[in-house]
Design an enzyme around this catalytic site. Structure first.
Site, PDB file in Angstrom:
ATOM      1  N   ASP A   1       0.821  -1.213   0.000  1.00  0.00           N
ATOM      2  CA  ASP A   1       0.000   0.000   0.000  1.00  0.00           C
ATOM      3  C   ASP A   1       0.853   1.260   0.000  1.00  0.00           C
ATOM      4  O   ASP A   1       2.014   1.256   0.383  1.00  0.00           O
ATOM      5  CB  ASP A   1      -0.954   0.002   1.204  1.00  0.00           C
ATOM      6  CG  ASP A   1      -0.208  -0.058   2.520  1.00  0.00           C
ATOM      7  OD1 ASP A   1       0.842  -0.723   2.590  1.00  0.00           O
ATOM      8  OD2 ASP A   1      -0.670   0.575   3.487  1.00  0.00           O
TER       9      ASP A   1
ATOM     10  N   GLU B   1       0.233  -1.398   5.534  1.00  0.00           N
ATOM     11  CA  GLU B   1       1.366  -1.041   6.399  1.00  0.00           C
ATOM     12  C   GLU B   1       1.211   0.391   6.891  1.00  0.00           C
ATOM     13  O   GLU B   1       1.490   0.706   8.042  1.00  0.00           O
ATOM     14  CB  GLU B   1       2.682  -1.201   5.619  1.00  0.00           C
ATOM     15  CG  GLU B   1       3.923  -1.205   6.482  1.00  0.00           C
ATOM     16  CD  GLU B   1       4.646   0.143   6.530  1.00  0.00           C
ATOM     17  OE1 GLU B   1       5.698   0.219   7.160  1.00  0.00           O
ATOM     18  OE2 GLU B   1       4.154   1.130   5.962  1.00  0.00           O
TER      19      GLU B   1
END
Lengths: 237, 379
Positions: free
Chosen positions: B78, B139
């Protein structure tokens, strides 16, 4: 500013070492303006004191725990604290201390490093200047590291924990490799450093050979950790 | 060995696939296709149920040429925002954006490196241990992918997380971090008619905050108050007030004492506040652990291949402690030793984010050399 300080300041005014301006009470040795012009060491390896390109600073890195150089070399000391690069005017000051016997300067430099590394005072058990051999001591009459440590501590440092048992050639006359050979076995520590956290004080660190050997002697006698504090970090050309 | 053009092209493709947190599906499936085409086994774990992402963490297994213990590499899928309608500008060997969005090199540069590594391993035969690639989700919103990663699926005991900036700097430590929430319950009353019947929660909270000492606590610890809220109308004595903050430290003892200090302070303010009405005010402090500190020592074997790679490539690596958390905190906490390698990305989480191709290539070389060194050191 207390009255006593005012009186002292009147009779014994202190002046900036660089620009000769009258120092304000909170300023030590150099005035604040000149302090900013001194060649501070901005980024170095905390483990071995290696100098690091300052381009890393721009990327937000301001502290290096260890580097691949020292993690392979296995130094006996655990941390290095250095304040300046070995450049004008620091280099000139340190030479003046050593060869022109400027005691006041040595003491003042000690006081100056104290303002930056005062946290070390409570962190370590013992503060020891790197010793000279008896021969050298007789010849020179004083140990510049003791004077620095004196200024740093604010009282006479305890120097009977480690001795230089071998009178070695001055490191400045030697090349990198010879320096390591030259100081081998030069120090001997006393037993009472066992389990202590020791801070070694010296004026200049170049290859780290001298402090490493001193740290080795301390570690042999069971010192828990050895930190090194130097005024300036030099690099062999 | 490394095909620079291919690496750059792949990186560009990855950048163009939008993947904000929780919407990593497209990117993950694209990667799974690539690795499967290369002949490696790919699967997703079931972390999506807990993270709320479209997909679970993607795991890729690359068989080893030698029976050495496996190692893992990790990069997160991400990116932070804003990332809509990304316009990539590539000039003078630098990738950047037009300044409206972030680039996404955090952490697509890490992903590109791993894709290139997989291709290098497919094309060149040299001894290497089994590798496991872990592509985590979410994350950036609290290390969720790594927190819910199914460890049963990972054989490696140690590995490398590709998620920091400078390729020559290895992160070997990070602080613990706790979030805390201070809640004060007071008593509402009309501020003009009967202020005596109220207990002003904002007043109590400000007394507490005034005694806290945010900022740098010592060399290794910091504290911050980041959010404050409370009250409804100017003419009502506020009934509740809240403040949120965080503490972080590399030293667990300092951290414990900081927690204790904040709790004690809460109790002290609650006890000392006058006048009390019906046992109010009530002060409650709640701590939530975000991640656990870790520190790898200089002679740890996990660093050995890095040093070897450095020797071969003529790089003096610097090992630092980072001030923020990353997947490596979670891996270390969950028993998988990990350090963080740099990928070359810079100014991450800003719209000025950029990456030099030179650095990306260097980071790829380092990773390939690490795998080689790992293979050669196995006896």
């Amino acid at each position: 500013m207390s009255l006593l300080n005012k009186v002292l300041d009147f009779f014994f005014p202190e002046f900036c070492e660089v620009c000769n301006h009258h120092l304000k009470p909170q300023e030590v040795f150099v005035c604040r303006r000149c302090l900013n012009t001194l060649p501070f060491l901005k980024l170095y390896c905390q483990r071995c004191g290696s100098l690091v390109s300052e381009s890393l600073l721009e990327k937000g890195i301001d502290r290096i725990e260890y580097c691949s150089y020292c993690s392979q070399k296995n130094f006996y000391f655990d941390r290095v604290f250095a304040l300046f690069q070995y450049k004008e005017p620091i280099s000139e000051w340190l030479l003046r201390v050593k060869f022109a016997q400027d005691f006041r300067l040595a003491f003042a430099l000690g006081k100056l490093i104290r303002t930056f590394f005062s946290f070390l005072l409570s962190d370590v058990d013992m503060i020891i200047p790197v010793p000279l051999s008896n021969e050298r001591l007789r010849e020179r009459g004083f140990n510049q590291s003791t004077l620095l440590a004196w200024g740093f501590l604010g009282r006479k440092p305890f120097s009977e924990a480690i001795f230089r048992v071998k009178c070695t050639k001055p490191q400045t006359e030697l090349t990198g490799k010879e320096r390591w050979e030259n100081v081998k076995g030069a120090f001997l520590a006393k037993d009472w450093v066992k389990d202590k956290k020791v801070l070694l004080i010296d004026d200049v660190m170049t290859t780290g050979a001298t402090v490493n050997e001193a740290a080795k002697a301390l570690k042999m006698k069971g010192a828990k950790e050895v930190y090194v504090l130097v005024v300036a970090r030099n690099q062999l050309m | 060995m490394i095909d620079i053009d291919r690496l750059v092209l792949e990186f560009q493709t990855l950048l163009s696939i939008e993947s904000p947190s929780k919407k990593e599906g497209k990117l993950a499936h694209y990667l799974a296709d690539i690795f499967e085409a290369l002949g490696y086994r790919c699967f997703f774990d079931k972390s999506a149920e807990n993270t709320g992402s479209e997909v679970g963490n993607l795991i890729v297994k690359i068989p080893g040429m030698i029976p050495a213990p496996p190692i893992f590499f990790c990069a997160h899928l991400d990116t932070v925002g804003p990332c809509e309608n990304l316009k990539i500008i590539f000039e003078n060997g630098v990738f950047k954006t037009d300044g409206r969005t972030i680039l996404g090199a955090d952490d697509k540069s890490g992903i590109a490196i791993l894709v290139e590594l997989a291709r290098v391993l497919r094309e060149n035969r040299f001894p290497h241990p089994p590798l496991e690639f872990i592509f985590t989700t979410c994350e950036e919103i609290g290390l969720l992918g790594a927190k819910f990663l199914d460890l049963e699926l990972i054989d490696a005991k140690e590995g490398y997380v590709l998620d920091s900036e400078n390729p020559e700097v290895v992160t070997i430590g990070a602080p613990s971090s706790y979030k805390f929430k201070i809640k004060v319950k007071g008593k509402a009353a009309h501020a003009g008619l009967e202020p005596e019947k109220g207990v002003n929660a904002i007043h109590v909270l400000s007394k507490l905050i005034a005694e806290l000492n945010p900022g740098r606590i010592d060399q290794e610890s910091t504290m911050n108050i980041g959010i404050i809220s409370g009250g409804k109308y100017v003419n009502i004595v506020p009934e509740s007030a809240e403040a949120e903050g965080e503490i972080r430290s590399h030293n667990s003892k300092t951290l414990e004492s900081m927690i204790q200090q904040i709790e004690d302070l809460g109790a002290k303010v609650e006890k000392g506040y006058q006048p009390k009405i019906e046992d109010l005010p009530k002060v409650s402090v709640r701590f939530e652990k975000l991640y656990q500190a870790f520190l790898i020592s200089p002679d740890d074997p996990i660093l050995q291949p890095i040093k070897q790679a450095g020797e071969r490539l003529g790089i003096n690596f610097f090992f630092i402690k980072k001030e923020g958390g990353s997947d490596a905190n979670i891996f270390n906490e969950r028993g998988k030793k990990a350090v963080i390698l740099g990928t070359g990305m810079q100014k991450v989480h800003t719209t000025e984010e950029f990456i030099r191709v030179k650095d990306l290539v260097k980071a790829t070389q380092i990773v390939v050399e690490i795998v080689k060194a790992k293979g050669e050191s196995f006896k």
